[in-house]
Design a protein around this motif. Structure first.
Motif, PDB file in Angstrom:
ATOM      1  N   ASP A  68      82.488  81.186  80.522  1.00  0.00           N
ATOM      2  CA  ASP A  68      83.899  81.398  80.180  1.00  0.00           C
ATOM      3  C   ASP A  68      84.253  80.754  78.843  1.00  0.00           C
ATOM      4  OD1 ASP A  68      84.243  82.768  82.532  1.00  0.00           O
ATOM      5  OD2 ASP A  68      85.142  81.078  83.616  1.00  0.00           O
ATOM      6  N   LEU A  69      83.730  79.565  78.605  1.00  0.00           N
ATOM      7  CA  LEU A  69      84.033  78.858  77.356  1.00  0.00           C
ATOM      8  C   LEU A  69      83.376  79.542  76.163  1.00  0.00           C
ATOM      9  CD1 LEU A  69      83.683  75.192  78.657  1.00  0.00           C
ATOM     10  CD2 LEU A  69      85.803  76.307  77.903  1.00  0.00           C
ATOM     11  N   LEU A  70      82.173  80.069  76.367  1.00  0.00           N
ATOM     12  CA  LEU A  70      81.516  80.828  75.302  1.00  0.00           C
ATOM     13  C   LEU A  70      82.327  82.081  74.996  1.00  0.00           C
ATOM     14  CD1 LEU A  70      79.122  81.471  73.422  1.00  0.00           C
ATOM     15  CD2 LEU A  70      77.983  82.536  75.385  1.00  0.00           C
ATOM     16  N   GLU A  71      82.742  82.764  76.030  1.00  0.00           N
ATOM     17  CA  GLU A  71      83.499  83.999  75.864  1.00  0.00           C
ATOM     18  C   GLU A  71      84.833  83.736  75.162  1.00  0.00           C
ATOM     19  OE1 GLU A  71      83.756  87.994  78.557  1.00  0.00           O
ATOM     20  OE2 GLU A  71      84.133  86.066  79.548  1.00  0.00           O
ATOM     21  N   ALA A  72      85.436  82.581  75.468  1.00  0.00           N
ATOM     22  CA  ALA A  72      86.726  82.227  74.869  1.00  0.00           C
ATOM     23  C   ALA A  72      86.580  81.685  73.450  1.00  0.00           C
ATOM     24  CB  ALA A  72      87.432  81.197  75.741  1.00  0.00           C
ATOM     25  N   GLY A  73      85.349  81.337  73.070  1.00  0.00           N
ATOM     26  CA  GLY A  73      85.116  80.799  71.735  1.00  0.00           C
ATOM     27  C   GLY A  73      85.593  79.374  71.574  1.00  0.00           C
ATOM     28  N   ASP A  74      85.681  78.651  72.687  1.00  0.00           N
ATOM     29  CA  ASP A  74      86.160  77.259  72.661  1.00  0.00           C
ATOM     30  C   ASP A  74      84.979  76.326  72.393  1.00  0.00           C
ATOM     31  OD1 ASP A  74      87.254  74.739  73.119  1.00  0.00           O
ATOM     32  OD2 ASP A  74      88.577  75.464  74.708  1.00  0.00           O
ATOM     33  N   ARG A  75      84.715  76.103  71.134  1.00  0.00           N
ATOM     34  CA  ARG A  75      83.526  75.352  70.715  1.00  0.00           C
ATOM     35  C   ARG A  75      83.497  73.929  71.272  1.00  0.00           C
ATOM     36  NH1 ARG A  75      80.344  76.416  65.909  1.00  0.00           N
ATOM     37  NH2 ARG A  75      81.938  77.984  65.457  1.00  0.00           N
ATOM     38  N   GLU A  76      84.611  73.218  71.129  1.00  0.00           N
ATOM     39  CA  GLU A  76      84.645  71.810  71.551  1.00  0.00           C
ATOM     40  C   GLU A  76      84.420  71.672  73.051  1.00  0.00           C
ATOM     41  OE1 GLU A  76      87.621  67.894  71.436  1.00  0.00           O
ATOM     42  OE2 GLU A  76      88.166  69.731  70.361  1.00  0.00           O
ATOM     43  N   GLU A  77      85.134  72.473  73.851  1.00  0.00           N
ATOM     44  CA  GLU A  77      84.984  72.387  75.296  1.00  0.00           C
ATOM     45  C   GLU A  77      83.616  72.887  75.753  1.00  0.00           C
ATOM     46  OE1 GLU A  77      86.878  71.011  77.672  1.00  0.00           O
ATOM     47  OE2 GLU A  77      88.092  70.227  76.015  1.00  0.00           O
ATOM     48  N   LEU A  78      83.047  73.833  75.026  1.00  0.00           N
ATOM     49  CA  LEU A  78      81.711  74.326  75.356  1.00  0.00           C
ATOM     50  C   LEU A  78      80.681  73.226  75.177  1.00  0.00           C
ATOM     51  CD1 LEU A  78      79.807  76.575  76.196  1.00  0.00           C
ATOM     52  CD2 LEU A  78      79.837  77.429  73.836  1.00  0.00           C
ATOM     53  N   HIS A  79      80.784  72.483  74.098  1.00  0.00           N
ATOM     54  CA  HIS A  79      79.881  71.343  73.880  1.00  0.00           C
ATOM     55  C   HIS A  79      80.021  70.321  75.002  1.00  0.00           C
ATOM     56  CE1 HIS A  79      77.933  71.763  69.871  1.00  0.00           C
ATOM     57  NE2 HIS A  79      78.907  72.638  69.682  1.00  0.00           N
ATOM     58  N   ILE A  80      81.259  70.049  75.383  1.00  0.00           N
ATOM     59  CA  ILE A  80      81.507  69.076  76.449  1.00  0.00           C
ATOM     60  C   ILE A  80      80.913  69.566  77.768  1.00  0.00           C
ATOM     61  CG2 ILE A  80      83.320  68.017  77.868  1.00  0.00           C
ATOM     62  CD1 ILE A  80      85.072  67.985  75.322  1.00  0.00           C
ATOM     63  N   ALA A  81      81.081  70.858  78.047  1.00  0.00           N
ATOM     64  CA  ALA A  81      80.561  71.431  79.295  1.00  0.00           C
ATOM     65  C   ALA A  81      79.039  71.371  79.351  1.00  0.00           C
ATOM     66  CB  ALA A  81      81.048  72.871  79.449  1.00  0.00           C
ATOM     67  N   ILE A  82      78.392  71.675  78.232  1.00  0.00           N
ATOM     68  CA  ILE A  82      76.926  71.601  78.177  1.00  0.00           C
ATOM     69  C   ILE A  82      76.460  70.173  78.405  1.00  0.00           C
ATOM     70  CG2 ILE A  82      74.923  71.814  76.637  1.00  0.00           C
ATOM     71  CD1 ILE A  82      76.401  74.210  75.337  1.00  0.00           C
ATOM     72  N   LYS A  83      77.102  69.227  77.753  1.00  0.00           N
ATOM     73  CA  LYS A  83      76.730  67.822  77.902  1.00  0.00           C
ATOM     74  C   LYS A  83      76.910  67.366  79.346  1.00  0.00           C
ATOM     75  CE  LYS A  83      77.872  63.188  76.129  1.00  0.00           C
ATOM     76  NZ  LYS A  83      76.472  62.862  75.754  1.00  0.00           N
ATOM     77  N   ARG A  84      78.046  67.714  79.939  1.00  0.00           N
ATOM     78  CA  ARG A  84      78.329  67.308  81.321  1.00  0.00           C
ATOM     79  C   ARG A  84      77.334  67.944  82.281  1.00  0.00           C
ATOM     80  NH1 ARG A  84      83.366  69.131  81.716  1.00  0.00           N
ATOM     81  NH2 ARG A  84      84.203  67.227  80.786  1.00  0.00           N
ATOM     82  N   HIS A  85      77.004  69.201  82.044  1.00  0.00           N
ATOM     83  CA  HIS A  85      76.060  69.919  82.896  1.00  0.00           C
ATOM     84  C   HIS A  85      74.690  69.243  82.886  1.00  0.00           C
ATOM     85  CE1 HIS A  85      74.461  73.353  85.073  1.00  0.00           C
ATOM     86  NE2 HIS A  85      73.544  73.542  84.139  1.00  0.00           N
ATOM     87  N   MET A  86      74.227  68.850  81.711  1.00  0.00           N
ATOM     88  CA  MET A  86      72.928  68.194  81.595  1.00  0.00           C
ATOM     89  C   MET A  86      72.957  66.792  82.206  1.00  0.00           C
ATOM     90  SD  MET A  86      71.071  70.502  80.375  1.00  0.00           S
ATOM     91  CE  MET A  86      71.415  72.106  79.648  1.00  0.00           C
ATOM     92  N   GLU A  87      74.031  66.070  81.986  1.00  0.00           N
ATOM     93  CA  GLU A  87      74.138  64.718  82.542  1.00  0.00           C
ATOM     94  C   GLU A  87      74.141  64.751  84.068  1.00  0.00           C
ATOM     95  OE1 GLU A  87      76.602  62.441  78.958  1.00  0.00           O
ATOM     96  OE2 GLU A  87      77.681  63.246  80.688  1.00  0.00           O
TER      97      GLU A  87
END
Length: 230
Positions: free
Chosen positions: A194-213
């Motif tokens: 959803d974040l990729l589709e919305a183009g929300d770069r900052e939140e996408l980075h946060i989501a990736i980081k949280r997912h990996m953690e």
């Protein structure tokens, strides 16, 4: 090492790349266990081929880090320690964050195509979660992230990520309890999409980081619990 019956079903004379691809898949599925020796001559006999392409395939997997060559002892399946898990997911975060930027910089059409691929994978993932097929879930999990990176079209990023994906599947499938948070697995991947589709770069980075953690917490926590009961 006695090679599992029917391990390979290869048409014609197997090449080193084909052998490596098949063997990699068997390793990440757990057919060969961590620390198990891979016997070159046994594989060559089973594949009805010379030892040359088998040796080259084993060398390729050693270069990828899936196998480990020990002098005067042979070749063994990598044993992943807790520190290895942390390293794998740290590098995955870096690669996926780079891929996120590349995708968003590439334009709407490339993002749209990638999102279509990811949507189909999430749909399949939800079906497998419903029936608790861990092998299929692990494969689809990594297919999602591999497709995310592949969407960039950057061949070097893709090549790097293929090894990380294989190591990640080894981490997951070699645990007694594969997905401690299976109830939110689909939701987390849908959020990234959803974040990729919305183009929300900052939140996408946060989501990736949280997912990996969270993945590291789950994998290392389950490992420690398993070791404590041994």
């Amino acid at each position: 090492m006695a090679a599992p019956e029917g391990l390979f079903a290869l048409e014609g004379r197997p090449t080193a790349q084909l052998i490596a691809d098949q063997l990699r898949e068997q390793i990440v599925q757990g057919t060969f266990r961590p620390g198990e020796q891979i016997n070159e001559s046994v594989l060559a006999t089973q594949l009805h081929t010379s030892r040359g392409p088998v040796r080259e395939a084993l060398q390729r997997l050693c270069q990828e880090g899936i196998l480990v060559s020990r002098r005067n002892r042979g070749v063994f399946v990598l044993e992943l320690a807790t520190d290895d898990i942390r390293e794998i997911y740290a590098v995955r975060e870096a690669v996926e964050s780079t891929a996120a930027d590349a995708l968003l910089d590439a334009g709407d059409e490339q993002v749209k195509d990638t999102c279509q691929d990811l949507t189909a994978i999430i749909s399949d993932m939800a079906k497998q979660v419903a029936v608790s097929d861990w092998q299929a879930i692990a494969q689809l999990d990594m297919e999602f992230h591999t497709s995310f990176v592949a969407g960039t079209g950057n061949t070097r990023l893709i090549r790097i990520y293929q090894t990380l994906a294989a190591e990640s599947r080894m981490c997951i499938l070699n645990l007694a309890v594969a997905y401690p948070r299976v109830d939110v697995l689909v939701q987390e991947h849908q959020n990234i999409l959803d974040l990729l589709e919305a183009g929300d770069r900052e939140e996408l980075h946060i989501a990736i980081k949280r997912h990996m953690e969270k993945a590291v917490e789950d994998l290392t926590g389950t490992r420690e619990e398993t070791e404590a009961t041994v």
